[in-house]
Design a protein around this motif. Structure first.
Motif, PDB file in Angstrom:
ATOM      1  N   GLU A   1     -12.422   6.217  -1.299  1.00  0.00           N
ATOM      2  CA  GLU A   1     -11.249   7.056  -1.071  1.00  0.00           C
ATOM      3  C   GLU A   1     -11.132   8.162  -2.110  1.00  0.00           C
ATOM      4  OE1 GLU A   1      -8.238   8.499   1.034  1.00  0.00           O
ATOM      5  OE2 GLU A   1      -9.256   6.654   1.633  1.00  0.00           O
TER       6      GLU A   1
ATOM      7  N   GLY B   1      -3.658   2.595  -1.313  1.00  0.00           N
ATOM      8  CA  GLY B   1      -2.646   3.329  -0.564  1.00  0.00           C
ATOM      9  C   GLY B   1      -2.188   4.575  -1.302  1.00  0.00           C
TER      10      GLY B   1
ATOM     11  N   PRO C   1      -4.417  -2.974  -2.902  1.00  0.00           N
ATOM     12  CA  PRO C   1      -3.708  -2.164  -1.901  1.00  0.00           C
ATOM     13  C   PRO C   1      -2.789  -1.110  -2.500  1.00  0.00           C
ATOM     14  CG  PRO C   1      -3.708  -4.484  -1.253  1.00  0.00           C
ATOM     15  CD  PRO C   1      -4.269  -4.432  -2.640  1.00  0.00           C
ATOM     16  N   TYR C   2      -2.092  -1.439  -3.576  1.00  0.00           N
ATOM     17  CA  TYR C   2      -1.201  -0.478  -4.235  1.00  0.00           C
ATOM     18  C   TYR C   2      -1.970   0.782  -4.614  1.00  0.00           C
ATOM     19  CZ  TYR C   2       2.064   1.319  -7.800  1.00  0.00           C
ATOM     20  OH  TYR C   2       2.908   2.105  -8.548  1.00  0.00           O
TER      21      TYR C   2
ATOM     22  N   TRP D   1       2.744   5.704  -3.825  1.00  0.00           N
ATOM     23  CA  TRP D   1       3.152   7.077  -3.529  1.00  0.00           C
ATOM     24  C   TRP D   1       4.650   7.247  -3.724  1.00  0.00           C
ATOM     25  CZ3 TRP D   1       1.435  11.635  -3.786  1.00  0.00           C
ATOM     26  CH2 TRP D   1       2.096  12.696  -3.165  1.00  0.00           C
TER      27      TRP D   1
ATOM     28  N   LYS E   1      -4.833   7.293  -0.911  1.00  0.00           N
ATOM     29  CA  LYS E   1      -4.811   7.854   0.441  1.00  0.00           C
ATOM     30  C   LYS E   1      -3.698   8.876   0.594  1.00  0.00           C
ATOM     31  CE  LYS E   1      -6.959   4.046   3.000  1.00  0.00           C
ATOM     32  NZ  LYS E   1      -6.778   2.977   4.030  1.00  0.00           N
ATOM     33  N   LYS E   2      -2.511   8.525   0.148  1.00  0.00           N
ATOM     34  CA  LYS E   2      -1.374   9.439   0.235  1.00  0.00           C
ATOM     35  C   LYS E   2      -1.595  10.667  -0.646  1.00  0.00           C
ATOM     36  CE  LYS E   2       1.892   7.824   3.003  1.00  0.00           C
ATOM     37  NZ  LYS E   2       2.488   8.668   4.076  1.00  0.00           N
TER      38      LYS E   2
ATOM     39  N   PRO F   1       0.795  -1.227   0.000  1.00  0.00           N
ATOM     40  CA  PRO F   1       0.000   0.000   0.000  1.00  0.00           C
ATOM     41  C   PRO F   1       0.830   1.280   0.000  1.00  0.00           C
ATOM     42  CG  PRO F   1       0.047  -0.946   2.194  1.00  0.00           C
ATOM     43  CD  PRO F   1       0.743  -1.937   1.294  1.00  0.00           C
ATOM     44  N   ASN F   2       2.141   1.171   0.219  1.00  0.00           N
ATOM     45  CA  ASN F   2       2.994   2.359   0.301  1.00  0.00           C
ATOM     46  C   ASN F   2       3.745   2.662  -0.988  1.00  0.00           C
ATOM     47  OD1 ASN F   2       2.457   2.744   3.155  1.00  0.00           O
ATOM     48  ND2 ASN F   2       3.765   0.950   3.506  1.00  0.00           N
TER      49      ASN F   2
END
Length: 267
Positions: free
Chosen positions: A170, A144, A140-141, A116, A147-148, A112-113
């Motif tokens: 989101e 996330g 998740p990719y 970004w 979200k960022k 998920p990080n």
């Protein structure tokens, strides 16, 4: 169970003859444009937001994994030659990097990080827009990354093929194209992929038209990178101003684009 994972409307595919397989797939595919039509009310504000953002020098990012990521990369890569924009104005990013365009990098979509981090390489900043592409609506990719992006002041949209997904929740501008079960259960490279391609075509084409890169119905800023495109540019110029083919060809080579040639003629 999500709609894209639900059981196919067809069974015993392995017993079908070739013509029956093709006919059945075609019948399923005919439902896709209808699903896209039902989403135009969602696509419209996203196009308008991207247009205003890009007028202020904002950029457009696509993020996705697997088929979704590849479709985003394809759409982004076609903007510079078609509409004459610099390479860094529309950017397609796929989980797993460029290697994933040709080879499956399955685990990449589970981080998920990383999206970004991938966007930061291009200096993603407030005022840019990111569209997360995920048929399932839960990758998740992509989740996330959105979200960022929201936390850092970017405009966010998405293209998903299930209702009520986490990714749609989101995104500020969600686009949900519910195409129903796939012909091969869960194979979202089929109807969901086709729907995604259609929506990407609509978004990027509408934005480019609204930004002035089309005159009438002509791509006046296209890059003249091969003989076919040069011939098209010559014919376009002849349809816009009273010059013969020889004059049009000379002007295209001199000024480098249909727009520039027209501007110089009318100056």
């Amino acid at each position: 169970m999500t709609t894209t994972e639900s059981n196919s409307n067809y069974d015993n595919l392995h017993t079908m003859g070739t013509e029956e397989l093709l006919t059945s797939m075609n019948e399923e595919d005919q439902s896709v444009p209808l699903a896209v039509a039902r989403s135009i009310d969602q696509i419209t504000p996203l196009v308008e937001e991207i247009t205003e953002s890009m007028k202020q020098c904002g950029r457009l990012f696509y993020i996705g994994a697997g088929t979704s990521g590849r479709l985003g990369v394809v759409d982004a890569s076609e903007i510079p030659p078609t509409y004459g924009l610099p390479q860094n104005r529309v950017i397609g990013i796929i989980a797993g990097g460029d290697r994933a365009i040709r080879q499956s990098v399955e685990q990449a979509e589970d981080d998920p990080n990383q999206a970004w981090e991938d966007m930061k390489v291009f200096g993603a900043r407030a005022g840019d827009t990111v569209i997360g592409i995920a048929a399932s609506g839960r990758t998740p990719y992509v989740l996330g990354g959105l979200k960022k992006a929201n936390q850092n002041g970017l405009n966010t949209g998405c293209i998903v093929c299930n209702e009520g997904s986490m990714i749609a929740a989101e995104a500020t501008y969600p686009v949900e194209v519910v195409v129903g079960p796939e012909f091969v259960t869960g194979s979202t490279r089929m109807k969901a992929g086709t729907a995604t391609k259609l929506v990407l075509n609509m978004i990027s084409t509408a934005v480019m038209i609204k930004l002035g890169h089309v005159k009438g119905n002509k791509m006046v800023d296209m890059q003249l990178s091969n003989a076919k495109l040069i011939d098209r540019a010559i014919r376009m110029l002849m349809s816009e101003i009273p010059v013969d083919r020889s004059e049009a060809e000379q002007m295209i080579h001199q000024y480098g684009s249909v727009r520039n040639a027209i501007d110089h003629y009318k100056a």
